[in-house]
Design an enzyme around this catalytic site. Structure first.
Site, PDB file in Angstrom:
ATOM      1  CB  SER A   1      -0.900   0.004   1.234  1.00  0.00           C
ATOM      2  OG  SER A   1      -1.468   1.292   1.447  1.00  0.00           O
TER       3      SER A   1
ATOM      4  CB  SER B   1     -12.099  -2.603   0.265  1.00  0.00           C
ATOM      5  OG  SER B   1     -11.827  -2.284  -1.090  1.00  0.00           O
TER       6      SER B   1
ATOM      7  CB  THR C   1     -10.078  -2.910  -3.992  1.00  0.00           C
ATOM      8  OG1 THR C   1     -10.279  -1.551  -3.581  1.00  0.00           O
ATOM      9  CG2 THR C   1      -8.806  -2.995  -4.805  1.00  0.00           C
TER      10      THR C   1
ATOM     11  CD  GLU D   1      -8.732 -11.169   4.794  1.00  0.00           C
ATOM     12  OE1 GLU D   1      -9.802 -10.511   4.864  1.00  0.00           O
ATOM     13  OE2 GLU D   1      -7.693 -10.846   5.372  1.00  0.00           O
TER      14      GLU D   1
ATOM     15  CB  CYS E   1     -10.053  -8.183   7.417  1.00  0.00           C
ATOM     16  SG  CYS E   1      -9.328  -7.166   6.117  1.00  0.00           S
TER      17      CYS E   1
END
Length: 468
Positions: free
Chosen positions: A172, A225, A228, A246, A280
């Protein structure tokens, strides 16, 4: 200031430009990362593809030995990685923060090194012999999120390496530094091109989208997410890539009437607020039976009052800031709406900078935005119920299905309730306790495929059946 580089074919690559990485505790720039280009991605994929020719031919024992070397390298640099992780992600060094994450990365790596997918004999008789072999796919593309940059990178990379694949990883843009440094370290013990890294700001360049469409990459493993994840799946369709996704979760916890409110308070808190709720599989909704609702809220709030929030580099902090402004704003909007409908038991007001105090709001129900939407932050709605069947229906009333939990003094009863939950994992009297020796994955919109154990490793291979 840390100046990161990409690693392509075993060499450091600076890229044509850079972008800044800021400490969410202070807002200060703590490093820069390369703003990689399409040419950089193509070079990384080419290096991985070239390395695959020899890496995929290594014996099972040789691959295991290499993964042990990877584990030792991670463990030897654990403190360096933890400090860099805290500076860019914000989580505290201590508690369930950066040292916990990097320690987990080493443990997961070591466990995965010990796994194997040997050839299976399916038949061996007068009609003939049938063998099932597992063969590596080729180049694996890994796209990692900002909440657990080091640990999730290991979740993606180690099963790929252990099964004879090569890797291109893109972290990221919020948290690239520790991941880029880890890849640099791993190249000290792996042949050039076996693991490569690229990075970009996702604005002027979006290498993640290019990876999921790249014709040479055989598999994408993505954590992030649901929205995405859908785009990754769509762009991977043209090349029929293998996928492990995931995705988001809106995990529910159900507290049964026989639970002990005081005994479960600590577990409830960290189930919901680990990593500031930016997990998550954190508990995002809590359903509590009417008979103990007020007691559970009282003990949960009492525990929350004693959890120190502060700069992650402060050794006494147990919670840090939220990682980035967009997610902070989402949580702020959800809490502002929830305050109009429920009762704020603690927190409720945004703090300075990216600090948002642990917030618990009672009096909400399904249909309220803080209940229905994955907040991915430090705000927990508590929903009162009177009938357990009602609670199970409400918990399952979600497009997500990653994890869930049941809290009870009667384990057998709790298991019966757990089996009715529409989730990939359910925990009894705890939440989110993911382990390397248990498969992990979501149902419904929470993902595709499985991670960890031999089940997860198989997803990095093609099966080949030989008849003789």
């Amino acid at each position: 200031m840390h100046q990161a580089t990409m690693t392509i074919g075993g060499r450091a690559v600076a890229g044509a430009g850079t972008f800044e990485v800021r400490n969410p505790s202070t807002g200060q720039v703590i490093g820069t990362a390369p703003n990689g280009s399409s040419a950089d991605l193509d070079a990384a994929v080419a290096a991985a593809h070239a390395a695959f020719q020899s890496w995929s031919q290594k014996s099972d024992a040789e691959l295991a030995e290499a993964c042990v070397a990877v584990t030792n390298k991670i463990n030897a640099h654990a403190e360096e990685l933890a400090v860099l992780l805290t500076q860019e992600q914000g989580k505290p060094l201590n508690g369930m923060g950066s040292r916990f994450e990097v320690g987990g990365a080493g443990a997961w790596s070591g466990y995965t090194a010990g796994l194997s997918l040997p050839m299976r004999v399916l038949q061996d008789n007068e009609q003939g012999r049938i063998e099932l072999h597992r063969k590596p796919l080729g180049v694996v593309g890994s796209i990692t999120p900002w909440n657990y940059p080091v640990l999730i990178a290991v979740w993606h990379v180690l099963p790929a390496l252990r099964t004879g694949n090569t890797v291109v990883i893109k972290p990221s843009p919020f948290t690239p530094l520790a991941t880029l440094r880890m890849v640099e370290l791993l190249n000290e013990v792996l042949p050039p091109g076996v693991i490569n890294s690229v990075s970009c700001d996702d604005k002027t360049s979006n290498l993640g989208a290019q990876m999921s469409a790249h014709p040479v990459i055989r598999k994408i493993v993505f954590t992030g997410s649901t929205g995405t994840g859908k785009r990754v799946m769509a762009s991977a369709a043209e090349t029929l890539k293998r996928l492990t996704l995931e995705l988001g979760g809106n995990d529910a916890g159900i507290v049964l009437p026989d639970a002990d409110p005081k005994a479960i308070a600590e577990g409830l808190f960290w189930g919901g607020f680990i990593n500031n709720g930016q997990t998550c599989a954190a508990m995002k909704r809590l359903y509590v039976h009417d008979s103990i609702h007020d007691d559970v809220c009282e003990h949960l709030v009492a525990y929350a009052r004693n959890v120190k929030m502060g700069d992650g580099m402060d050794e006494t902090s147990m919670l840090g800031p939220m990682q980035n402004r967009p997610q902070f704003d989402i949580v702020s909007r959800l809490v502002a709406d929830a305050k109009k409908k429920g009762e704020v038991l603690i927190g409720g007001e945004p703090g300075d900078g990216l600090f948002f105090p642990a917030t618990i709001i009672a009096g909400l129900k399904n249909g309220d935005s803080l209940v229905d939407t994955e907040q991915f932050g430090p705000a927990l709605p508590v929903i009162r119920y009177s009938d357990v069947n009602e609670a199970v229906r409400a918990a399952n009333d979600s497009h997500n299905g990653l994890g869930g939990s049941v809290w009870s003094s009667d384990i057998d009863h709790a298991k019966r309730i757990a089996l009715r939950m529409e989730t990939g994992s359910v925990w009894i009297n705890k939440h989110g306790a993911i382990q390397p020796n248990a498969p992990f994955g979501g149902v419904k919109l929470s993902g595709v495929g499985s991670e960890f154990t031999e089940d997860g490793m198989k997803e990095y291979t093609d099966g080949q059946v030989i008849f003789s």
